[in-house]
Design a protein around this motif. Structure first.
Motif, mmCIF file in Angstrom:
data_model
loop_
_atom_site.group_PDB
_atom_site.id
_atom_site.type_symbol
_atom_site.label_atom_id
_atom_site.label_comp_id
_atom_site.label_asym_id
_atom_site.label_seq_id
_atom_site.Cartn_x
_atom_site.Cartn_y
_atom_site.Cartn_z
ATOM 1 N N TYR A 1 -58.830 12.983 -55.860
ATOM 2 C CA TYR A 1 -58.660 12.251 -54.603
ATOM 3 C C TYR A 1 -57.183 12.093 -54.241
ATOM 4 O O TYR A 1 -56.776 12.399 -53.126
ATOM 5 C CB TYR A 1 -59.334 10.886 -54.721
ATOM 6 C CG TYR A 1 -59.257 10.064 -53.461
ATOM 7 C CD1 TYR A 1 -59.882 10.502 -52.298
ATOM 8 C CD2 TYR A 1 -58.556 8.866 -53.435
ATOM 9 C CE1 TYR A 1 -59.815 9.753 -51.141
ATOM 10 C CE2 TYR A 1 -58.481 8.109 -52.286
ATOM 11 C CZ TYR A 1 -59.113 8.558 -51.133
ATOM 12 O OH TYR A 1 -59.038 7.813 -49.993
ATOM 13 N N LYS B 1 -58.588 3.583 -40.456
ATOM 14 C CA LYS B 1 -59.230 4.522 -41.363
ATOM 15 C C LYS B 1 -58.187 5.392 -42.066
ATOM 16 O O LYS B 1 -58.259 5.597 -43.274
ATOM 17 C CB LYS B 1 -60.159 5.415 -40.533
ATOM 18 C CG LYS B 1 -61.304 5.979 -41.305
ATOM 19 C CD LYS B 1 -62.358 6.455 -40.335
ATOM 20 C CE LYS B 1 -63.072 7.660 -40.849
ATOM 21 N NZ LYS B 1 -63.907 8.259 -39.793
ATOM 22 N N LEU B 2 -57.209 5.855 -41.298
ATOM 23 C CA LEU B 2 -56.171 6.689 -41.874
ATOM 24 C C LEU B 2 -55.466 5.951 -43.007
ATOM 25 O O LEU B 2 -55.272 6.479 -44.096
ATOM 26 C CB LEU B 2 -55.168 7.081 -40.787
ATOM 27 C CG LEU B 2 -54.056 8.023 -41.242
ATOM 28 C CD1 LEU B 2 -54.633 9.355 -41.658
ATOM 29 C CD2 LEU B 2 -53.028 8.208 -40.146
ATOM 30 N N GLU C 1 -59.324 1.021 -53.265
ATOM 31 C CA GLU C 1 -58.296 1.746 -52.501
ATOM 32 C C GLU C 1 -58.057 1.124 -51.126
ATOM 33 O O GLU C 1 -56.906 0.855 -50.775
ATOM 34 C CB GLU C 1 -58.658 3.235 -52.342
ATOM 35 C CG GLU C 1 -58.451 4.055 -53.596
ATOM 36 C CD GLU C 1 -59.697 4.108 -54.442
ATOM 37 O OE1 GLU C 1 -60.719 3.538 -53.997
ATOM 38 O OE2 GLU C 1 -59.658 4.696 -55.534
ATOM 39 N N PRO C 2 -59.131 0.878 -50.330
ATOM 40 C CA PRO C 2 -58.911 0.259 -49.020
ATOM 41 C C PRO C 2 -58.158 -1.065 -49.116
ATOM 42 O O PRO C 2 -57.249 -1.330 -48.336
ATOM 43 C CB PRO C 2 -60.323 0.008 -48.487
ATOM 44 C CG PRO C 2 -61.210 0.900 -49.241
ATOM 45 C CD PRO C 2 -60.540 1.213 -50.530
ATOM 46 N N PHE D 1 -58.485 15.859 -43.379
ATOM 47 C CA PHE D 1 -58.670 14.412 -43.419
ATOM 48 C C PHE D 1 -60.147 14.065 -43.324
ATOM 49 O O PHE D 1 -60.646 13.193 -44.035
ATOM 50 C CB PHE D 1 -57.892 13.734 -42.289
ATOM 51 C CG PHE D 1 -58.069 12.243 -42.270
ATOM 52 C CD1 PHE D 1 -57.587 11.468 -43.311
ATOM 53 C CD2 PHE D 1 -58.741 11.619 -41.226
ATOM 54 C CE1 PHE D 1 -57.751 10.096 -43.313
ATOM 55 C CE2 PHE D 1 -58.914 10.244 -41.227
ATOM 56 C CZ PHE D 1 -58.419 9.492 -42.270
ATOM 57 N N GLU E 1 -56.569 3.239 -44.543
ATOM 58 C CA GLU E 1 -57.538 2.830 -45.563
ATOM 59 C C GLU E 1 -57.716 3.922 -46.612
ATOM 60 O O GLU E 1 -57.776 3.652 -47.807
ATOM 61 C CB GLU E 1 -58.866 2.535 -44.853
ATOM 62 C CG GLU E 1 -59.987 2.060 -45.745
ATOM 63 C CD GLU E 1 -61.259 1.810 -44.928
ATOM 64 O OE1 GLU E 1 -61.150 1.435 -43.733
ATOM 65 O OE2 GLU E 1 -62.353 2.003 -45.473
ATOM 66 N N TYR E 2 -57.797 5.171 -46.144
ATOM 67 C CA TYR E 2 -58.094 6.250 -47.086
ATOM 68 C C TYR E 2 -56.850 6.856 -47.719
ATOM 69 O O TYR E 2 -56.898 7.367 -48.825
ATOM 70 C CB TYR E 2 -58.913 7.348 -46.396
ATOM 71 C CG TYR E 2 -60.344 6.931 -46.191
ATOM 72 C CD1 TYR E 2 -61.286 7.121 -47.197
ATOM 73 C CD2 TYR E 2 -60.736 6.300 -45.020
ATOM 74 C CE1 TYR E 2 -62.589 6.713 -47.030
ATOM 75 C CE2 TYR E 2 -62.042 5.890 -44.838
ATOM 76 C CZ TYR E 2 -62.965 6.100 -45.851
ATOM 77 O OH TYR E 2 -64.256 5.687 -45.688
ATOM 78 N N THR E 3 -55.725 6.849 -46.994
ATOM 79 C CA THR E 3 -54.571 7.546 -47.545
ATOM 80 C C THR E 3 -53.427 6.614 -47.909
ATOM 81 O O THR E 3 -52.560 6.982 -48.687
ATOM 82 C CB THR E 3 -54.020 8.560 -46.523
ATOM 83 O OG1 THR E 3 -53.555 7.834 -45.380
ATOM 84 C CG2 THR E 3 -55.078 9.540 -46.100
ATOM 85 N N GLY E 4 -53.414 5.431 -47.343
ATOM 86 C CA GLY E 4 -52.304 4.522 -47.621
ATOM 87 C C GLY E 4 -51.091 4.794 -46.753
ATOM 88 O O GLY E 4 -50.040 4.197 -46.940
#
Lengths: 106, 494
Positions: A92, B483-484, B19-20, A17, B486-489
């Protein structure tokens, strides 16, 4: 054998991560930076070096050098979005999927 | 130029926030900013920013639509505005977001198709050679006409405008909303790709249309009908394809304005019902039925407000309102959005003060700028000075003409010299008068036409400063969960 699933708190400390976040930020910043240079470079030329843009591309042509430069700037920024989307869709999203699998959720 | 910058703004939006935004938000950008902060104050401030951006942008569009309909169909301006507003209300009320998405798609196809056809027919006249077209332009006008950026006078102003348009595009509520209406992140990226491609292509088309109309219609005729040059494309269509083509292109232009208006209305309705009503008044406790009902009422309210404001601004040059909308979006929305996404120590107080600072600084500086302070507030005085200067110039011309006439061949050399000296002193005299007249010109309090660079800087500075003096441990802790997602959905599907 099924790997142990991580909790949300654990995943935040997970190396995968962390690299994902780092990579994403780096790529985002890189592309934004390129786009800004491209755009403000062009505006800068208009503001500070108009004589350069006003040159004719050849003796008997009325087309100034500014016109192909403007068209190229547009094409290049479109190309940048294309490269970014290619990266995001193939690399990504793959990494995101890896992290998601680890956490055991969808 | 505007389109060109929006292209860059959209791509930057893609790199930085697509993405975010998609992962954290549901309806409005306030969802994203308030994700880990206190809901009510942020939603109130963010909604105020969005609502003001929408109403300024909308009034500019309404006045544009009214002028277009009046010119095309000969209807009175007021009726044209009421028709536009009425259609807009019915449309959003009965069909909602799905329909507006369809309007956008149909509009894009019509616009690109129509403009392409216009360009092909124009280039047919020049044997499909840009060299020929530009030679004609140079022959009819001058080389100056072909040089880029004739409008940019002050470099700082140019950068400021560029910043506002760029980050404003990434902060306009009705553009941000598009990220929430697509099914997933991949679709969001794809639509940005199409949008930037279309905008780039369209930009090249409009440049061709601009030069083509200058040659085939003529600058004097275009400026005679509308000083802003907005009617260049319809006029070119009339010259090339007659009334049928003119009618077609006008319909396309109307569809374009209509699509923007419908998108703006939706952004307004969601800011009003989702942020103000549900988030602030009901503290997040309201059924979806209630939310939809409030959104409908908000739509009707906006329609009526827009009609009234549109009529109020009749005959005014409203181009500055678009600039204001972008400046507010870039200063009130964008800094708060980007800081909440990227900066762990961002706090509720920081976000609210950043939004309010960006909003007020942008509005106040624009009012004090030449655009409003000189061109609108002191319009009479400015026109009087310009008239005076013109009068002096014309008086001088007449005097010189009279004096030159006296120079007949049978005069002696000394007499001719004497007349020339009189002409010279007249010239000097009128220079002095012109200088005096210019001194009476109303001066702007803030020198730039585009306040973006200062209002954005102020919003960032205040946001950072207030966050640092009022740390919020709770929000900092929640940043890691944000953050989790935001980056991964992860969690976005709930």
């Amino acid at each position: 054998m099924e790997k142990k699933k991580l909790s949300k708190a654990e995943i935040l400390e997970d190396e995968d991560f962390k690299t994902l976040v780092k990579k994403k930020n780096l790529v985002s910043m890189f592309f934004t930076f390129l786009e800004l240079i491209l755009y403000f470079g062009f505006v800068g030329l208009i503001a500070y070096n108009k004589p350069f843009l006003s040159q004719k591309i050849s003796e008997d042509s009325a087309i100034t050098i500014g016109i192909p430069i403007a068209v190229l700037t547009i094409l290049f920024s479109w190309l940048l979005t294309a490269i970014y989307i290619f990266w995001a869709n193939s690399y990504y999203d793959n990494d995101v999927k890896k992290v998601k699998d680890k956490i055991g959720g969808r | 130029m505007d389109l060109f910058i929006q292209l860059v703004g959209l791509s930057d939006g893609l790199f930085l926030i697509s993405e975010p935004l998609r992962n954290l938000g549901k309806y409005t950008f306030a969802d994203v900013v308030s994700y880990r902060l206190k809901q009510r104050p942020i939603r109130a401030a963010a909604a105020a920013g969005s609502l003001i951006v929408v109403i300024t942008y909308l009034v500019a569009q309404m006045v544009g639509a009214g002028t277009l309909i009046r010119l095309m169909f000969g209807l009175p301006f007021e009726i044209a505005i009421i028709i536009t507003g009425g259609l807009m209300i019915c449309y959003v009320l009965f069909w909602g977001i799905v329909a507006t998405t369809w309007v956008q798609i149909i509009k894009a196809c019509l616009l690109l198709g129509g403009a392409t056809l216009l360009v092909v027919l124009t280039m047919l006249q020049f044997g499909f050679s840009y060299g020929e077209l530009f030679k004609k332009v140079e022959y009819l006008y001058s080389q100056k006409f072909l040089e880029p950026g004739g409008l940019v006078t002050n470099p700082l102003d140019a950068f400021s405008l560029g910043l506002a348009l760029m980050f404003g595009t990434a902060g306009l509520p009705h553009i941000l909303m598009r990220f929430f209406t697509v099914p997933d992140v991949k679709a969001a990226r794809k639509s940005v790709f199409y949008a930037t491609g279309f905008i780039g292509y369209f930009y090249i088309l409009t440049v061709t249309i601009g030069f083509g109309s200058a040659v085939l219609v003529g600058q004097d005729i275009i400026k005679g009908i509308d000083a802003g040059g907005n009617m260049a494309a319809p006029l070119l269509a009339e010259v090339i394809g007659g009334n049928i083509f003119l009618g077609f292109l006008s319909a396309v232009a109307f569809a374009t304005i209509f699509a923007v208006v419908a998108g703006l209305t939706l952004a307004w309705a969601s800011a009003f019902s989702h942020d103000l009503y549900v988030g602030v008044v009901r503290k997040g406790e309201a059924s979806e039925i209630d939310e939809v009902r409030v959104a409908k009422v908000a739509t009707i309210g906006l329609g009526i407000t827009a009609i009234l404001l549109g009529i109020l601004f009749k005959e005014q040059n409203v181009a500055f309102l678009v600039g204001l909308a972008f400046a507010i979006a870039a200063s009130a929305n964008f800094p708060a959005l980007i800081m909440s996404l990227m900066w762990k120590k961002f706090t509720t107080a920081g976000a609210v003060s950043s939004i309010i600072t960006g909003l007020t600084v942008a509005i106040v500086l624009l009012i004090l700028s030449p655009t409003v302070w000189v061109d609108i507030v002191h319009k009479e005085q400015k026109l009087a000075v310009e008239k005076k200067i013109k009068g002096i110039e014309e008086g001088l011309k007449a005097k010189i003409y009279e004096l030159e006439k006296q120079k007949t061949p049978d005069l002696k050399q000394e007499q001719i010299t004497a007349i020339t000296m009189v002409i010279d002193s007249e010239k000097r005299n009128s220079e002095k008068l012109k200088k005096e007249a210019k001194a009476e010109m109303p001066q702007p309090i803030f020198p730039l036409r585009n306040p973006g660079i200062f209002s954005m800087a102020a919003a960032f500075f205040i946001g950072i400063f207030v966050s640092l003096i009022s740390p919020d441990k709770e929000a900092e802790k929640k940043y890691s969960t944000e953050k989790l997602r935001e980056y991964t959905g992860i969690g976005a599907e709930d």
